[in-house]
Motif scaffolding. Sequence first.
Motif, PDB file in Angstrom:
ATOM      1  N   LYS A 267     -21.864 -27.100  54.901  1.00 49.08           N
ATOM      2  CA  LYS A 267     -22.001 -28.238  54.016  1.00 49.08           C
ATOM      3  C   LYS A 267     -22.689 -27.842  52.736  1.00 49.08           C
ATOM      4  N   ARG A 268     -23.757 -27.093  52.855  1.00 45.65           N
ATOM      5  CA  ARG A 268     -24.524 -26.706  51.689  1.00 45.65           C
ATOM      6  C   ARG A 268     -23.720 -25.808  50.769  1.00 45.65           C
ATOM      7  N   GLN A 269     -22.975 -24.867  51.348  1.00 46.51           N
ATOM      8  CA  GLN A 269     -22.201 -23.946  50.534  1.00 46.51           C
ATOM      9  C   GLN A 269     -21.029 -24.646  49.863  1.00 46.51           C
ATOM     10  N   PHE A 270     -20.339 -25.524  50.596  1.00 44.23           N
ATOM     11  CA  PHE A 270     -19.211 -26.223  49.993  1.00 44.23           C
ATOM     12  C   PHE A 270     -19.677 -27.175  48.897  1.00 44.23           C
ATOM     13  N   GLU A 271     -20.871 -27.803  49.102  1.00 43.28           N
ATOM     14  CA  GLU A 271     -21.395 -28.683  48.066  1.00 43.28           C
ATOM     15  C   GLU A 271     -21.685 -27.908  46.796  1.00 43.28           C
ATOM     16  N   ALA A 272     -22.035 -26.649  46.922  1.00 44.12           N
ATOM     17  CA  ALA A 272     -22.286 -25.803  45.754  1.00 44.12           C
ATOM     18  C   ALA A 272     -21.002 -25.243  45.181  1.00 44.12           C
ATOM     19  N   GLY A 273     -19.855 -25.565  45.772  1.00 46.63           N
ATOM     20  CA  GLY A 273     -18.579 -25.080  45.267  1.00 46.63           C
ATOM     21  C   GLY A 273     -18.290 -23.658  45.665  1.00 46.63           C
ATOM     22  N   ARG A 274     -18.865 -23.170  46.733  1.00 43.88           N
ATOM     23  CA  ARG A 274     -18.707 -21.778  47.155  1.00 43.88           C
ATOM     24  C   ARG A 274     -18.057 -21.734  48.525  1.00 43.88           C
ATOM     25  N   VAL A 275     -16.979 -20.942  48.653  1.00 40.06           N
ATOM     26  CA  VAL A 275     -16.314 -20.819  49.940  1.00 40.06           C
ATOM     27  C   VAL A 275     -17.178 -19.985  50.874  1.00 40.06           C
ATOM     28  N   LEU A 276     -16.921 -20.104  52.162  1.00 39.88           N
ATOM     29  CA  LEU A 276     -17.704 -19.402  53.167  1.00 39.88           C
ATOM     30  C   LEU A 276     -17.027 -18.078  53.514  1.00 39.88           C
ATOM     31  N   ALA A 277     -17.736 -16.959  53.300  1.00 42.08           N
ATOM     32  CA  ALA A 277     -17.196 -15.626  53.607  1.00 42.08           C
ATOM     33  C   ALA A 277     -18.341 -14.641  53.653  1.00 42.08           C
ATOM     34  N   THR A 278     -18.183 -13.570  54.446  1.00 40.21           N
ATOM     35  CA  THR A 278     -19.199 -12.524  54.523  1.00 40.21           C
ATOM     36  C   THR A 278     -19.163 -11.679  53.256  1.00 40.21           C
ATOM     37  N   PRO A 279     -20.264 -10.980  52.926  1.00 40.46           N
ATOM     38  CA  PRO A 279     -20.255 -10.088  51.761  1.00 40.46           C
ATOM     39  C   PRO A 279     -19.156  -9.034  51.849  1.00 40.46           C
ATOM     40  N   PHE A 280     -18.851  -8.559  53.047  1.00 41.04           N
ATOM     41  CA  PHE A 280     -17.803  -7.550  53.202  1.00 41.04           C
ATOM     42  C   PHE A 280     -16.449  -8.094  52.774  1.00 41.04           C
ATOM     43  N   VAL A 281     -16.132  -9.328  53.193  1.00 42.08           N
ATOM     44  CA  VAL A 281     -14.860  -9.944  52.819  1.00 42.08           C
ATOM     45  C   VAL A 281     -14.825 -10.212  51.320  1.00 42.08           C
ATOM     46  N   ARG A 282     -15.956 -10.610  50.755  1.00 42.25           N
ATOM     47  CA  ARG A 282     -15.996 -10.847  49.314  1.00 42.25           C
ATOM     48  C   ARG A 282     -15.729  -9.559  48.538  1.00 42.25           C
ATOM     49  N   GLN A 283     -16.271  -8.443  49.057  1.00 42.24           N
ATOM     50  CA  GLN A 283     -16.014  -7.159  48.403  1.00 42.24           C
ATOM     51  C   GLN A 283     -14.532  -6.816  48.449  1.00 42.24           C
ATOM     52  N   LEU A 284     -13.908  -7.016  49.603  1.00 47.16           N
ATOM     53  CA  LEU A 284     -12.474  -6.745  49.718  1.00 47.16           C
ATOM     54  C   LEU A 284     -11.680  -7.594  48.740  1.00 47.16           C
ATOM     55  N   ALA A 285     -12.075  -8.856  48.588  1.00 50.23           N
ATOM     56  CA  ALA A 285     -11.364  -9.751  47.672  1.00 50.23           C
ATOM     57  C   ALA A 285     -11.466  -9.248  46.237  1.00 50.23           C
ATOM     58  N   ARG A 286     -12.668  -8.793  45.847  1.00 41.14           N
ATOM     59  CA  ARG A 286     -12.824  -8.267  44.481  1.00 41.14           C
ATOM     60  C   ARG A 286     -11.972  -7.028  44.277  1.00 41.14           C
ATOM     61  N   GLU A 287     -11.963  -6.136  45.242  1.00 34.14           N
ATOM     62  CA  GLU A 287     -11.180  -4.904  45.115  1.00 34.14           C
ATOM     63  C   GLU A 287      -9.683  -5.184  45.037  1.00 34.14           C
ATOM     64  N   MET A 288      -9.253  -6.251  45.676  1.00 36.91           N
ATOM     65  CA  MET A 288      -7.832  -6.599  45.706  1.00 36.91           C
ATOM     66  C   MET A 288      -7.431  -7.532  44.563  1.00 36.91           C
ATOM     67  N   LYS A 289      -8.407  -7.837  43.653  1.00 33.41           N
ATOM     68  CA  LYS A 289      -8.125  -8.735  42.529  1.00 33.41           C
ATOM     69  C   LYS A 289      -7.696 -10.110  43.023  1.00 33.41           C
ATOM     70  N   VAL A 290      -8.304 -10.573  44.081  1.00 32.51           N
ATOM     71  CA  VAL A 290      -7.976 -11.877  44.654  1.00 32.51           C
ATOM     72  C   VAL A 290      -9.111 -12.851  44.332  1.00 32.51           C
ATOM     73  N   ASP A 291      -8.752 -14.025  43.795  1.00 38.52           N
ATOM     74  CA  ASP A 291      -9.723 -15.094  43.587  1.00 38.52           C
ATOM     75  C   ASP A 291      -9.993 -15.747  44.934  1.00 38.52           C
ATOM     76  N   ILE A 292     -11.152 -15.442  45.496  1.00 38.02           N
ATOM     77  CA  ILE A 292     -11.432 -15.886  46.855  1.00 38.02           C
ATOM     78  C   ILE A 292     -11.494 -17.404  46.955  1.00 38.02           C
ATOM     79  N   GLN A 293     -11.734 -18.080  45.819  1.00 40.19           N
ATOM     80  CA  GLN A 293     -11.770 -19.540  45.835  1.00 40.19           C
ATOM     81  C   GLN A 293     -10.402 -20.143  46.163  1.00 40.19           C
ATOM     82  N   GLN A 294      -9.327 -19.358  45.949  1.00 37.98           N
ATOM     83  CA  GLN A 294      -7.974 -19.856  46.186  1.00 37.98           C
ATOM     84  C   GLN A 294      -7.492 -19.589  47.614  1.00 37.98           C
ATOM     85  N   VAL A 295      -8.283 -18.881  48.390  1.00 39.09           N
ATOM     86  CA  VAL A 295      -7.867 -18.488  49.736  1.00 39.09           C
ATOM     87  C   VAL A 295      -8.337 -19.533  50.743  1.00 39.09           C
ATOM     88  N   SER A 296      -7.459 -19.900  51.649  1.00 35.47           N
ATOM     89  CA  SER A 296      -7.808 -20.835  52.716  1.00 35.47           C
ATOM     90  C   SER A 296      -8.351 -20.059  53.911  1.00 35.47           C
TER      91      SER A 296
END
Length: 424
Positions: free
Chosen positions: A109-138
């Motif tokens: 709840k707290r993270q979604f209220e801040a507009g931030r999707v829920l993901a581990t730092p490792f997954v976020r790193q993979l998203a950056r390396e793949m040029k993927v906007d993690i906010q668009q991923v379900s």
Amino acid sequence: MIEFKLPDVGEGMHEGEIIQWLIKEGDAVTQDQPIVEVQTDKVNAELTAPITGVVKKILFSAGDTVEVGTTIFTIQEENEMALPEAVSDEGDNSLEEPGDGIGTDRMSKRQFEAGRVLATPFVRQLAREMKVDIQQVSGTGPAGRIIESDLKRFVETNSVLQEHHNHGNDTLLRKRDPIKDANQAKNEVAEPEERILLKGIRKKIAEHMVKSVSTIPHVTHVDELEMDALKDLKDQLKAHSEDKEIKLTFLPFFVKAIVIALKEFRTLNASIDEKTKEIILKHYYHIGIATNTNEGLIVPVIKHADQKTIFQLADEIRQLATDAREGKLSLEQITGSTFTISNVGPIGGIHATPIINYPEAAILALHKMEPRMVVRDLEGVIRLMMNMSLSFDHRLIDGVTAVQFTNRIKELLENPIRLVVEMR
């Protein structure tokens, strides 16, 4: 205040090493800004800021090894003071992976209220390396958390990324490698392993071998010799050695033959002083005998081997081997060798490339004896044969010299009467 705990960035890791901090205490950071680089035995990962705020405390330094779940820094939210008291009293706000139940609801709840999707730092790193906007991923993980398979599915189905792929852009293929690597790492962790700390004698052996190979240009020459005549001589001396309560083996004869050859081919009983760039020709003959023990390979040394009889050598070799296996050798007994023999014959093998016992110039490995068909006077006959492998320092010793040295040893051992005559 949020405590950032080291997450499992390697899918099954237990600890990680802090490589470098990308910020310092007091820095204002934005959400998803890289904060620290962490290395595990599987991956290197940049961990990012969980929220926008100010870094208050860094708890570890570069080079420190930290267990998963340990707090590595704290961060104060930008709007923390404006939060209702009920929110700040909800309990531990650390970024541990949320589990099922109330904790998950509060975190998500707290993270979604801040507009931030829920993901581990490792997954976020993979998203950056793949040029993927993690906010668009379900996300399909607990509480809508984005997991690796979500990124993979997004990459495969997203039309824009697919178009780049179809136009021959191999960058995308490379960017997808982290997912493959993470899955492989997950499989590797599942395999049974045992880790033993490299320490004590084994560590010293490892360091010594690395120094030898990295310093000395090794070359190995292999030859064979006929052992029948020497066996006959040893058998004739058996009764005499038993009277002295000495077990006579072939090794003392090799020691005497090697010493005679070393006196004639002096560079094989030498070393190089790396600091002064001088060749040290040694006029003493201390022969190391490589001995296998439970702790590893130990090389006890027979000092002044040229001054001892066959029976004295046999008795000393036996005593040194016993002391080596029982851990009773003194420092004096394992230092100062000028040439080493590695007798692997009793356990088998016909050829090897032994590593020189630094800083010596050469080492001779003796292999198993066995009856072989050989040609003598143009006729096939069976002889008791043995191979020997000589590794030598090519800075000091040329190939011709190495062959002449082993030829001399062969001459003495294949004609042991000559060995007896030339011993002094």
